[in-house]
Design a protein around this motif. Structure first.
Motif, PDB file in Angstrom:
ATOM      1  N   LYS A 100     -15.029 -11.159   0.316  1.00 23.01           N
ATOM      2  CA  LYS A 100     -14.622  -9.841   0.649  1.00 23.01           C
ATOM      3  C   LYS A 100     -13.261  -9.369   0.119  1.00 23.01           C
ATOM      4  O   LYS A 100     -12.311 -10.568   0.185  1.00 23.01           O
ATOM      5  N   ARG A 101     -12.918  -8.514  -0.432  1.00 24.03           N
ATOM      6  CA  ARG A 101     -11.756  -8.106  -1.100  1.00 24.03           C
ATOM      7  C   ARG A 101     -11.028  -6.937  -0.455  1.00 24.03           C
ATOM      8  O   ARG A 101     -11.738  -6.045   0.161  1.00 24.03           O
ATOM      9  N   ASN A 102      -9.703  -7.026  -0.355  1.00 18.58           N
ATOM     10  CA  ASN A 102      -9.030  -5.854   0.005  1.00 18.58           C
ATOM     11  C   ASN A 102      -7.962  -5.493  -1.012  1.00 18.58           C
ATOM     12  O   ASN A 102      -7.491  -6.000  -2.012  1.00 18.58           O
ATOM     13  N   ARG A 103      -7.946  -4.061  -1.022  1.00 18.21           N
ATOM     14  CA  ARG A 103      -7.220  -3.316  -1.997  1.00 18.21           C
ATOM     15  C   ARG A 103      -5.706  -3.354  -1.722  1.00 18.21           C
ATOM     16  O   ARG A 103      -5.065  -3.441  -0.501  1.00 18.21           O
ATOM     17  N   LEU A 104      -4.884  -3.821  -2.952  1.00 21.47           N
ATOM     18  CA  LEU A 104      -3.364  -3.787  -2.850  1.00 21.47           C
ATOM     19  C   LEU A 104      -2.825  -2.843  -3.402  1.00 21.47           C
ATOM     20  O   LEU A 104      -3.278  -2.403  -4.640  1.00 21.47           O
ATOM     21  N   ASN A 105      -1.642  -2.358  -2.798  1.00 25.27           N
ATOM     22  CA  ASN A 105      -1.010  -1.143  -3.261  1.00 25.27           C
ATOM     23  C   ASN A 105       0.364  -1.690  -3.824  1.00 25.27           C
ATOM     24  O   ASN A 105       1.281  -2.168  -3.205  1.00 25.27           O
TER      25      ASN A 105
ATOM     26  N   ILE B  33       3.398  -9.049  -7.735  1.00 23.59           N
ATOM     27  CA  ILE B  33       3.038  -9.786  -6.372  1.00 23.59           C
ATOM     28  C   ILE B  33       2.723 -11.265  -6.448  1.00 23.59           C
ATOM     29  O   ILE B  33       2.476 -11.722  -7.642  1.00 23.59           O
ATOM     30  N   THR B  34       2.513 -12.073  -5.686  1.00 23.22           N
ATOM     31  CA  THR B  34       1.983 -13.336  -5.797  1.00 23.22           C
ATOM     32  C   THR B  34       0.788 -13.389  -4.986  1.00 23.22           C
ATOM     33  O   THR B  34       0.553 -12.739  -4.240  1.00 23.22           O
ATOM     34  N   ALA B  35       0.208 -14.537  -4.826  1.00 22.54           N
ATOM     35  CA  ALA B  35      -1.028 -14.788  -4.142  1.00 22.54           C
ATOM     36  C   ALA B  35      -0.835 -14.804  -2.570  1.00 22.54           C
ATOM     37  O   ALA B  35       0.264 -15.563  -2.279  1.00 22.54           O
ATOM     38  N   PRO B  36      -1.538 -14.206  -1.565  1.00 24.36           N
ATOM     39  CA  PRO B  36      -1.004 -14.187  -0.378  1.00 24.36           C
ATOM     40  C   PRO B  36      -1.433 -15.808   0.322  1.00 24.36           C
ATOM     41  O   PRO B  36      -2.327 -16.328  -0.059  1.00 24.36           O
TER      42      PRO B  36
END
Length: 600
Positions: free
Chosen positions: A445-450, A457-460
């Motif tokens: 499952k993937r989430n869109r990043l704004n 950005i870095t990896a969460p």
């Protein structure tokens, strides 16, 4: 030491006699017709050699002795050839390390080798001695989906094909396939100054390509090609001077020659293939008496209602090649396109050298270049294309029908081990599992990043913090949760379920679980898991997956690997492992008498 031994002038000659003369001399000595001295003088063999051969004392080969015996070399060569047959070939470095491991395992120390590691000359000489069994070859890569092709699939295909082409003449058996011709002449070998690191040749090229469809019969009839351009529109100059007549079909049905189309992406789609089938193959097939058979790839664009109706109306049987088997069963791929593309690159290079300022090959010049390619491919004798068509149908076992032509190219599973194959059975099982194993089709499952333009950005992280120093976990919450779980466990009796093997499944047991993937539950994988919770009412078990870290004998917990499975998916309850502390978590090492590899 040199790879090719050269005898020094004036040195002693070793084995300057033939084996035939040696046998004759020993025979006459044994029968008493000649003495050792007389036989030595008559056959020019030294007295000492005859005497030792007669007494059975001289058994080794003349000259320096090899590190491995002849039987050991044959066994190693047989195993590395087996690896190549299964699609996992051994490189020269791998062979050197394999020999070192073999010597270390046997406890042998060779003074001629440094740390028992053979050099390049040793493995080169070893391959030279067994050149009839193994040699170095430049290999191509195939996907695992193609490697999974089984003997049963090929046998079913030929069984159905035999009934389809029964009583059908070779002039009525056709095969089609599409390919693309690129604007790149490719790489070739040239002469450069010694030591040049990046040899280059000045030739304009591009990554553009044009798709074509070629169709031919088993009786050496080639239909005019069907060309598809990548464009939004068509121009009349793109359809001139293309292949028309010889070496393609010269009958009235193909008098118009090549046909041209265009698509936005430059590929064959369902509508384009339907047009190609209706205007290129169908006019030629209508004039042929009897039933016709056309063989093609199993693509969605090739199978549509309109094409099937046309086949039914004109007594045409449409046969699809098995999926992922075109490299073995497609005549155009096996024997035609490679030769055609070689001539195409030659024609393309000649044109680019003749017009050095010409950049991309224009669509106006493509038909002319394709026509010259087919003419050059046909050769001076005018029958080269006919030979390629015949060889294509023969190599794929279509005509004459012979399934062993394809089955011989697939690795065989040896059901019975022969004498002298010490590790063949184990090696074959490992290679078969590596060849047919597929990754589970799990989509994360993937989430869109704004993200704003110009920002990065870095990896969460699960435990994000503004400080650069890692914060220790909250030990209070962990202890509270463990206390609550322990108190709950003391108040209630632990639930149990009965497994397939008759053993009781309890919390803390280690079990082997079947996991089904894909929408049709067709992909089944087995994993070792630890039981966390049991629900006897729903007969479901909450388990935590374990990951193998040491040849499937030691396992560690998988992060976020907790899932709920039905008790029917638990196929075996495993004996308890030995728990050892590790830096990155707990490691579960199973007992040696438990064969985990048999189930995983």
């Amino acid at each position: 030491m040199g790879r090719t031994f050269k005898r020094k002038p004036g040195s002693r000659n070793y084995k300057n006699y033939s084996d035939v003369n040696l046998v004759k001399a020993l025979t006459k000595v044994a029968t008493g017709k000649l003495s050792f001295r007389a036989a030595s003088n008559q056959y020019n063999i030294s007295f000492g050699t005859l005497y030792k051969k007669f007494k059975g004392l001289h058994t080794k080969k003349p000259g320096g002795q090899t590190v491995l015996s002849e039987s050991e070399e044959k066994c190693i060569i047989r195993e590395i050839v087996n690896c190549g047959d299964w699609g996992f070939p051994i490189s020269m470095l791998d062979l050197r390390m394999f020999i070192k491991h073999y010597l270390d395992t046997k406890g042998r120390t060779c003074t001629s080798l440094k740390n028992n590691l053979p050099g390049k000359d040793l493995v080169y000489s070893m391959l030279k001695r067994h050149k009839s069994e193994a040699s170095q070859r430049l290999c191509a890569n195939i996907k695992r989906t193609r490697a999974c092709l089984s003997h049963a699939t090929i046998r079913d295909y030929f069984k159905n094909l035999a009934s389809t082409i029964a009583d059908v003449s070779p002039s009525n058996i056709y095969n089609f396939d599409e390919t693309n011709l690129s604007d790149d002449p490719g790489k070739s070998r040239f002469i450069f100054r010694r030591g040049v690191k990046y040899p280059e040749r000045v030739v304009n090229f591009s990554k553009s390509a044009t798709s074509i469809m070629m169709c031919g019969s088993a009786d050496v009839t080639l239909l005019p090609p069907y060309i598809v351009y990548k464009s939004e529109c068509m121009w009349d100059t793109w359809c001139q001077n293309g292949p028309k007549g010889a070496p393609c079909c010269t009958k009235q049905c193909c008098s118009q020659g090549s046909r041209y189309a265009r698509t936005k992406h430059g590929w064959f789609d369902a509508q384009t293939f339907q047009d190609c089938f209706r205007l290129t193959f169908l006019p030629h097939a209508k004039r042929l008496p009897g039933r016709k058979v056309v063989i093609g790839d199993n693509l969605s664009s090739h199978i549509n209602i309109s094409v099937i109706k046309l086949c039914q109306e004109n007594s045409i049987s449409f046969v699809c090649i098995p999926p992922n088997a075109t490299h073995l069963c497609q005549p155009r791929d096996v024997c035609f396109f490679r030769a055609m593309k070689g001539v195409w690159r030659k024609q393309l290079l000649e044109r680019k050298q003749k017009y050095p300022r010409c950049g991309i090959l224009s669509k106006e010049k493509f038909p002319t270049l394709l026509r010259n390619t087919l003419i050059d491919l046909n050769g001076p004798s005018g029958n080269k294309i006919c030979e390629n068509l015949i060889n294509g149908f023969r190599a794929t076992g279509i005509f004459p029908l012979h399934e062993d032509k394809v089955l011989s190219k697939l690795p065989e599973v040896q059901e019975e081990s022969t004498l002298g194959q010490q590790v063949n059975d184990t090696l074959t099982q490992i290679l078969q599992s590596q060849r047919t194993a597929l990754e589970p089709a799990v989509r994360r499952k993937r989430n869109r990043l704004n993200v704003e333009p110009g920002r990065s950005i870095t990896a969460p992280h699960e435990s994000s913090s503004d400080s650069d120093v890692d914060t220790p976990p909250d030990e209070t919450s962990t202890s509270d949760e463990s206390a609550e779980s322990s108190s709950e466990g003391n108040d209630e009796t632990p639930e149990t379920l009965s497994g397939k093997d008759g053993k009781e499944i309890e919390v803390g047991n280690f079990v082997l679980v079947n996991f089904c993937f894909s929408s049709k539950k067709s992909q089944v994988y087995r994993y070792v898991c630890k039981v966390l919770q049991i629900n006897s009412s729903t007969r479901e078990v909450k388990v935590m997956g374990l990951k193998s870290i040491e040849n499937k004998c030691a396992f560690k917990p998988v992060k976020d690997g907790v899932s709920t499975v039905s008790v029917i998916h638990i196929i075996k309850v495993l004996p308890g492992p030995d728990l050892n502390a590790a830096d990155d978590g707990d490691v579960y090492t199973f007992q040696q008498n438990v064969d985990i590899k048999e189930f995983c």
